[in-house]
Design a protein around this motif. Sequence first.
Motif, mmCIF file in Angstrom:
data_model
loop_
_atom_site.group_PDB
_atom_site.id
_atom_site.type_symbol
_atom_site.label_atom_id
_atom_site.label_comp_id
_atom_site.label_asym_id
_atom_site.label_seq_id
_atom_site.Cartn_x
_atom_site.Cartn_y
_atom_site.Cartn_z
ATOM 1 N N THR A 92 0.835 -1.210 0.000
ATOM 2 C CA THR A 92 0.000 0.000 0.000
ATOM 3 C C THR A 92 0.866 1.256 0.000
ATOM 4 O OG1 THR A 92 -1.772 -1.151 1.191
ATOM 5 C CG2 THR A 92 -1.800 1.255 1.232
ATOM 6 N N ALA A 93 1.916 1.240 0.825
ATOM 7 C CA ALA A 93 2.827 2.394 0.864
ATOM 8 C C ALA A 93 3.549 2.559 -0.464
ATOM 9 C CB ALA A 93 3.833 2.216 2.001
ATOM 10 N N TRP A 94 3.877 1.447 -1.128
ATOM 11 C CA TRP A 94 4.548 1.493 -2.428
ATOM 12 C C TRP A 94 3.641 2.134 -3.474
ATOM 13 C CZ3 TRP A 94 7.987 2.408 -5.576
ATOM 14 C CH2 TRP A 94 8.182 1.786 -6.813
ATOM 15 N N GLN A 95 2.352 1.819 -3.425
ATOM 16 C CA GLN A 95 1.413 2.425 -4.365
ATOM 17 C C GLN A 95 1.314 3.928 -4.132
ATOM 18 O OE1 GLN A 95 -0.231 0.854 -7.032
ATOM 19 N NE2 GLN A 95 -0.457 3.041 -7.497
ATOM 20 N N ALA A 96 1.325 4.333 -2.852
ATOM 21 C CA ALA A 96 1.264 5.762 -2.536
ATOM 22 C C ALA A 96 2.515 6.489 -3.014
ATOM 23 C CB ALA A 96 1.088 5.947 -1.026
ATOM 24 N N ILE A 97 3.673 5.850 -2.887
ATOM 25 C CA ILE A 97 4.919 6.455 -3.366
ATOM 26 C C ILE A 97 4.865 6.642 -4.872
ATOM 27 C CG2 ILE A 97 7.383 5.997 -3.719
ATOM 28 C CD1 ILE A 97 7.424 4.692 -0.949
ATOM 29 N N GLN A 98 4.357 5.637 -5.595
ATOM 30 C CA GLN A 98 4.242 5.752 -7.053
ATOM 31 C C GLN A 98 3.280 6.870 -7.443
ATOM 32 O OE1 GLN A 98 4.156 1.744 -9.202
ATOM 33 N NE2 GLN A 98 3.696 1.139 -7.096
ATOM 34 N N ASP A 99 2.151 6.974 -6.719
ATOM 35 C CA ASP A 99 1.145 7.995 -7.035
ATOM 36 C C ASP A 99 1.679 9.405 -6.838
ATOM 37 O OD1 ASP A 99 -0.615 5.949 -7.600
ATOM 38 O OD2 ASP A 99 -1.638 6.050 -5.652
ATOM 39 N N SER A 100 2.594 9.566 -5.857
ATOM 40 C CA SER A 100 3.106 10.911 -5.567
ATOM 41 C C SER A 100 4.444 11.185 -6.245
ATOM 42 C CB SER A 100 3.280 11.075 -4.049
ATOM 43 O OG SER A 100 4.208 10.142 -3.535
ATOM 44 N N SER A 101 4.943 10.206 -7.013
ATOM 45 C CA SER A 101 6.243 10.369 -7.653
ATOM 46 C C SER A 101 6.193 11.424 -8.750
ATOM 47 C CB SER A 101 6.710 9.038 -8.259
ATOM 48 O OG SER A 101 7.869 9.216 -9.043
ATOM 49 N N GLY A 102 7.316 12.100 -8.928
ATOM 50 C CA GLY A 102 7.405 13.077 -10.013
ATOM 51 C C GLY A 102 7.664 12.432 -11.356
ATOM 52 N N SER A 103 7.864 11.107 -11.389
ATOM 53 C CA SER A 103 8.146 10.406 -12.645
ATOM 54 C C SER A 103 6.836 10.078 -13.350
ATOM 55 C CB SER A 103 8.943 9.132 -12.358
ATOM 56 O OG SER A 103 10.125 9.428 -11.673
ATOM 57 N N SER A 104 6.186 11.081 -13.860
ATOM 58 C CA SER A 104 4.866 10.931 -14.459
ATOM 59 C C SER A 104 4.882 9.962 -15.634
ATOM 60 C CB SER A 104 4.362 12.303 -14.937
ATOM 61 O OG SER A 104 3.107 12.176 -15.561
ATOM 62 N N GLY A 105 3.945 9.033 -15.606
ATOM 63 C CA GLY A 105 3.791 8.104 -16.714
ATOM 64 C C GLY A 105 4.763 6.946 -16.704
ATOM 65 N N ARG A 106 5.686 6.943 -15.781
ATOM 66 C CA ARG A 106 6.666 5.857 -15.741
ATOM 67 C C ARG A 106 6.059 4.624 -15.083
ATOM 68 N NH1 ARG A 106 13.026 6.278 -14.023
ATOM 69 N NH2 ARG A 106 13.516 4.074 -14.243
ATOM 70 N N ARG A 107 6.328 3.473 -15.643
ATOM 71 C CA ARG A 107 5.820 2.223 -15.101
ATOM 72 C C ARG A 107 6.872 1.609 -14.178
ATOM 73 N NH1 ARG A 107 3.511 -1.701 -19.559
ATOM 74 N NH2 ARG A 107 2.924 -2.756 -17.618
ATOM 75 N N PHE A 108 6.460 1.305 -12.965
ATOM 76 C CA PHE A 108 7.359 0.722 -11.988
ATOM 77 C C PHE A 108 6.973 -0.733 -11.741
ATOM 78 C CE2 PHE A 108 7.401 5.278 -10.869
ATOM 79 C CZ PHE A 108 8.752 5.518 -10.945
ATOM 80 N N PRO A 109 7.934 -1.551 -11.327
ATOM 81 C CA PRO A 109 7.628 -2.962 -11.089
ATOM 82 C C PRO A 109 6.709 -3.150 -9.897
ATOM 83 C CG PRO A 109 9.828 -2.442 -10.302
ATOM 84 C CD PRO A 109 9.337 -1.229 -11.058
ATOM 85 N N THR A 110 5.898 -4.153 -9.941
ATOM 86 C CA THR A 110 5.009 -4.483 -8.838
ATOM 87 C C THR A 110 5.323 -5.841 -8.242
ATOM 88 O OG1 THR A 110 3.409 -5.417 -10.392
ATOM 89 C CG2 THR A 110 3.123 -3.114 -9.779
ATOM 90 N N GLY A 111 6.069 -6.647 -8.982
ATOM 91 C CA GLY A 111 6.419 -7.973 -8.488
ATOM 92 C C GLY A 111 7.839 -8.014 -8.009
ATOM 93 N N GLY A 112 8.356 -9.220 -7.834
ATOM 94 C CA GLY A 112 9.699 -9.394 -7.313
ATOM 95 C C GLY A 112 10.727 -9.511 -8.413
ATOM 96 N N ALA A 113 11.946 -9.528 -7.996
ATOM 97 C CA ALA A 113 13.053 -9.685 -8.936
ATOM 98 C C ALA A 113 13.215 -11.155 -9.300
ATOM 99 C CB ALA A 113 14.342 -9.181 -8.292
ATOM 100 N N THR A 114 13.788 -11.394 -10.457
ATOM 101 C CA THR A 114 14.170 -12.764 -10.755
ATOM 102 C C THR A 114 15.284 -13.138 -9.799
ATOM 103 O OG1 THR A 114 15.763 -11.990 -12.379
ATOM 104 C CG2 THR A 114 13.565 -12.547 -13.177
ATOM 105 N N LYS A 115 15.250 -14.353 -9.343
ATOM 106 C CA LYS A 115 16.160 -14.764 -8.285
ATOM 107 C C LYS A 115 17.619 -14.587 -8.664
ATOM 108 C CE LYS A 115 17.028 -18.645 -5.176
ATOM 109 N NZ LYS A 115 16.637 -20.030 -4.828
ATOM 110 N N SER A 116 17.921 -14.657 -9.943
ATOM 111 C CA SER A 116 19.316 -14.660 -10.363
ATOM 112 C C SER A 116 19.881 -13.264 -10.623
ATOM 113 C CB SER A 116 19.458 -15.491 -11.648
ATOM 114 O OG SER A 116 18.712 -14.914 -12.690
ATOM 115 N N LYS A 117 19.074 -12.196 -10.486
ATOM 116 C CA LYS A 117 19.573 -10.887 -10.883
ATOM 117 C C LYS A 117 20.728 -10.412 -10.002
ATOM 118 C CE LYS A 117 18.255 -6.553 -12.851
ATOM 119 N NZ LYS A 117 17.177 -5.766 -13.435
#
Length: 211
Positions: free
Chosen positions: A144-169
Amino acid sequence: MLSYADISGANIAFTATQLVHLSEEDLFNVIGSPQSTELARVDGKPLCPSLLKQLVQKAIWDDWTDEDEEDIRLLDWGEAFLHGAEPAKLAQPGDLRVPEIIFTTRFDRRVDLWRAGCTYSGDEAVLVAQMINFVEELPTEWQTAWQAIQDSSGSSGRRFPTGGATKSKLDRRFYEMVGEPELLPLLPIIQGLMRFLPSKRISGAEAVSLL
């Protein structure tokens, strides 16, 4: 117990026994002469008496090679705090902030564990996105806090990840940067330290036991 709270490459120093007995002239022949400039206010007014008069550029030693033994030192203890006496906030570089400070109002001695993991290896939303892409899936209780951070971000229109990283990254990045076989035991230590939830991070003693 004291928590350091400001681990970074800029705050770690080591001894260089090969240079200890050199004269000042010989030392400057190795690392170069100090480059400095006078400190001045943009408005031309006199400097405060407590300020330094000059800024000195850090030395760069391109020809340094590992010694058999090095004595490591941590510098700048200005952010240190006693366990149980945590300050209201920490002054941290933007790209080294620990996730619990971004998502909650609580932190403790385990900030050192995250920072130690980051040391070997801006915009708040971008920082968290990098964490998710690199470390692991964001804890459910922080979504929920992550969604609020995205909503208030200045990076308008940018898509941010919602899931986890691939284990090998993290693994892949480690192998890209570290070529020495003797350093491979550091990988599980970094993986154990860089966990979102402080309760999931391995302790300092556990990290040492893995070496």
